[in-house]
Design a protein around this motif. Sequence first.
Motif, short mmCIF file in Angstrom:
data_model
loop_
_atom_site.label_atom_id
_atom_site.label_comp_id
_atom_site.label_asym_id
_atom_site.label_seq_id
_atom_site.Cartn_x
_atom_site.Cartn_y
_atom_site.Cartn_z
N PRO B 229 0.84 -1.22 0.00
CA PRO B 229 0.00 0.00 0.00
C PRO B 229 0.86 1.25 0.00
N ALA B 230 0.39 2.30 -0.66
CA ALA B 230 1.18 3.53 -0.80
C ALA B 230 0.91 4.50 0.35
N SER B 267 8.22 -5.64 4.13
CA SER B 267 8.05 -6.15 2.76
C SER B 267 8.06 -5.00 1.76
N SER B 268 7.59 -3.83 2.19
CA SER B 268 7.60 -2.64 1.32
C SER B 268 7.58 -1.43 2.22
N PHE B 269 8.01 -0.28 1.67
CA PHE B 269 7.98 0.92 2.52
C PHE B 269 7.62 2.15 1.71
N ALA B 270 6.75 1.95 0.70
CA ALA B 270 6.27 3.07 -0.12
C ALA B 270 7.42 3.98 -0.50
N VAL B 350 6.20 -7.09 6.92
CA VAL B 350 4.95 -6.34 6.77
C VAL B 350 5.20 -5.06 5.99
N PRO B 351 4.13 -4.50 5.32
CA PRO B 351 4.31 -3.23 4.63
C PRO B 351 4.41 -2.07 5.60
N MET B 352 5.10 -1.02 5.16
CA MET B 352 5.14 0.20 5.96
C MET B 352 4.64 1.35 5.09
N VAL B 353 3.87 2.25 5.71
CA VAL B 353 3.31 3.38 4.94
C VAL B 353 3.64 4.68 5.63
#
Lengths: 554, 354
Positions: B229-230, B267-270, B350-353
């Motif tokens: 997620p962004a 997993s992601s960090f926008a 986990v994703p980070m936003v």
Amino acid sequence: MTIAGWFEGRSRTERLATLAALPLLLILAWTVIYPNLSVIAGSFGHWREFAESPSDVEALKNSIIIAVASVVASLAIGVPLAFLLTRFDFPGRTLLRAAALLPAALPPLVGVISFLFLYGDTGVITRVTQLVLGLKEVPWHLNGIGAIIFIHAYTMYVYVYLFVSAGLERYESSLDEAAVGLGAGTFRRLTRVTLPLLTPAIAGSALLVFMSALGSFSAPYVFGGGIRVLSTQILNSKLNDAMGLAYVETTVLAISAVAGLMLFRWLEGKRAYVAAGKGGASRQPVRSRSARICLACAAGMIVLVLVLPHLMIVLVSFAKDGAWTTQMLPPEYTTHNYAGLFTTNQLWTPIRNSIVMSVLATAADLVFCVAAAYLIVTRRFSGRKLLEILVALPWAIPGTAVALGLLATFNTNNLAAGKVLLVGTFWILPLAYFVRNIPLVSQAVEGSLRQMDPSLESAARGLGASWWMAVRRVVLPAARPGIVAGALLACVTAVGEFVASIVLYTHGNRPISIEILAQLRSYAFGTASAYSALLIGLVLIMALTARIAESRMK
Amino acid sequence: MSVDNDGLIVDSIARSFNGQRAVDQVSFEVRPGELVALVGASGSGKTTTLRIVAGYEQPDTGRVLFGGKDFTRLGPAKRGFGMVFQHYALFPHMSVLENVAFGLEARGVGRSDRRQRAGAALERVGLNGKGDRMIQQLSGGEQQRVALARAVVIEPRLLLLDEPLSNLDPTLRASTRDELRATLKATSAPALFVTHDQDDAFAIADRIVLLAQGRVLQTGSPEDLYDRPASRQVAKFIGHATLVHARRQGEFASVTIDGTTHRVALSSFANLSDGVIGAIVLRPEAVEIVTDAPGPELDGVWPAVVDARRFAGAGFVYRLRLDHETVIDVASRDRFEAGKTVGVRITRPVPMVP
């Protein structure tokens, strides 16, 4: 903002809708607004005359008393009758339900005449009562305010009955069940739940009665017996060539009507509920034997009272003219009255006039109102609200006032002032009928169009249909029930129209109603009744046609 | 934005109603053969966007291109798109077959050809033999399929669907999703559909355009939106998530809850820069309950109190309170009573936003 600037800021569909609405608005400005303004302008300088005339002040007072009393009487009959017929089952219910609508089949003047035959000084019921009670004098005189309210109650309770029945049919019966479950008794349930939820129906019908009674002309004209009301005063002033005073009286009548309209709208607005419900309240069978007998007898009596005027008209229509004098019922019968209508040129002309003029007016109403309703319901554009108000406006103006307005506007050829000479020609009456029926027809068509899913037209266009194909194949079929109902109603109203006709008719275009009055004046009761029966027959045929058309569409 | 796209290009469209911005600089594309979902809560501008694409509304600014041509001012009749309306907009006075054949009639197709093609379209949606029925005689699911057949039979260049499943009851809805995706994929035309239900979008769409308050929040595949997620808004709208304050440290985030700090794999960090504070997105499947040795000393484990328990068939769903502002849902097959203290550990990146 300049016109060009205004156009820039709108979408294409909105611009097109405004352009299409423009001719409609112009016609309304010319035939509705301008005449009313002419009346108001003509009234200046005569207001003192009005205020100082005792008969005019009395007329205003009487008009309002009659309107209010007619509302009360119609509610007192219509509301209980609607409850009785929608909530209970008893012997004679079906018959009573059918008969309850009968007064609506009587054109105003015809209703008045039938009451004269029944309850007038020499009327059948009057004489029977006198005989039974062994009185020397007639038991009552059918004149004055009481007589006017009596006939208003008879003809106008139908509005209340229809509105409240419709409200009760839609009424969510679980609301009553909830009230009972919460411990409310019958009285509390009725006064706290049922009646408040029916307020829109009751207020709407009361408004209709108020407006009809305020502008009512036939009853005060025929048996007012010296009682003055505004609508008859207007005709008197016009006949006396006191046009200034007639304009003041017209303005006062129109203002009273609009004030009444606003008062009712305000009352209604305070209690605006969305009566959303699936309805489906079942009728309770009346179980007690004595109650069933009582109800059946009462139903029989009411049906008799409702049917008598029609029967009387039919009976007298076969009476030989001039033979009925002191007898209780006409002594000699003949079919000559009817034969005369179709064979004597003099008598046939009014029938032909009425039919031709009402067909012309209705055709114009249809074209105009379908276009207006289509724009009002399916488009958003500046001027929409204005169009909606103007289309409804003639309804708020009593017939006499509409007629006076046309008289003040179309009385001379002056193109620069937007005036065309129509008064004294054939065309003035079709124009009057057209104007008077605009609200009726557009209301009916709007109703049908509002029930249409607005995305239907979009869907048709999206599938590649041209605008005309979408209108022809989707919009017009959806509007058809309203178009049929509106056209028939307009035809029925126009063919028996009396109020505007008596102000505007000429010998050449005299309609049936005017001829009925003339025959009555020369004591040709049979011929007058034959005309009346013909009108009733036309109304019934059209109502039946509407029924059949409606059921076939389903 | 590529100009050589043969499909639909929506280029920064905006539309206001009475001074209210309904659609604000929305851009996205639908490539040939693609199924794209416009997803958002009510009032997010998704229906207005769809109506602009269909031609029923005009944008105040911006363009709608199709096959490289400017369609912005073209009327809906001329676009050659097929549309399924939210309440289907079936013509109540026509039979099922007449409804389906209407678009062909508008195109001047002859009567027998029309009937034959409409019949074939009805067969494709499983309604053979029902052509003579009136619309009112059909169930909601059947009406939906008639609307689809009517839109497909004109061989549209693009299919538009406004909440195609919202009028169906939940059991029917699940099976209709797969059917709808199969039908849409079979008709080679690209499709754009509006929904407020992310399950519908996940099941049907190749790509999702997520809208809120008239703006595009994120565009991407369902997996993109779920796993990468962004923004917080996207993370909250898609899936069931709890956001917890964190500071990015390279591929990890340092997360402090109730005074205890742990490092959590990302997993992601926008577009977060290193060292900046944001929030990690905790979804039930990324968290597990640890019971063997609960305690603040254990690596990566936070203590938590069981607030509530809900039976969910395969196991239980627990509502756990980590501190006064952090409450997360966790699935577990084990049984714990409310009020008990347990340990909680994050088991996957986990994703980070921002």
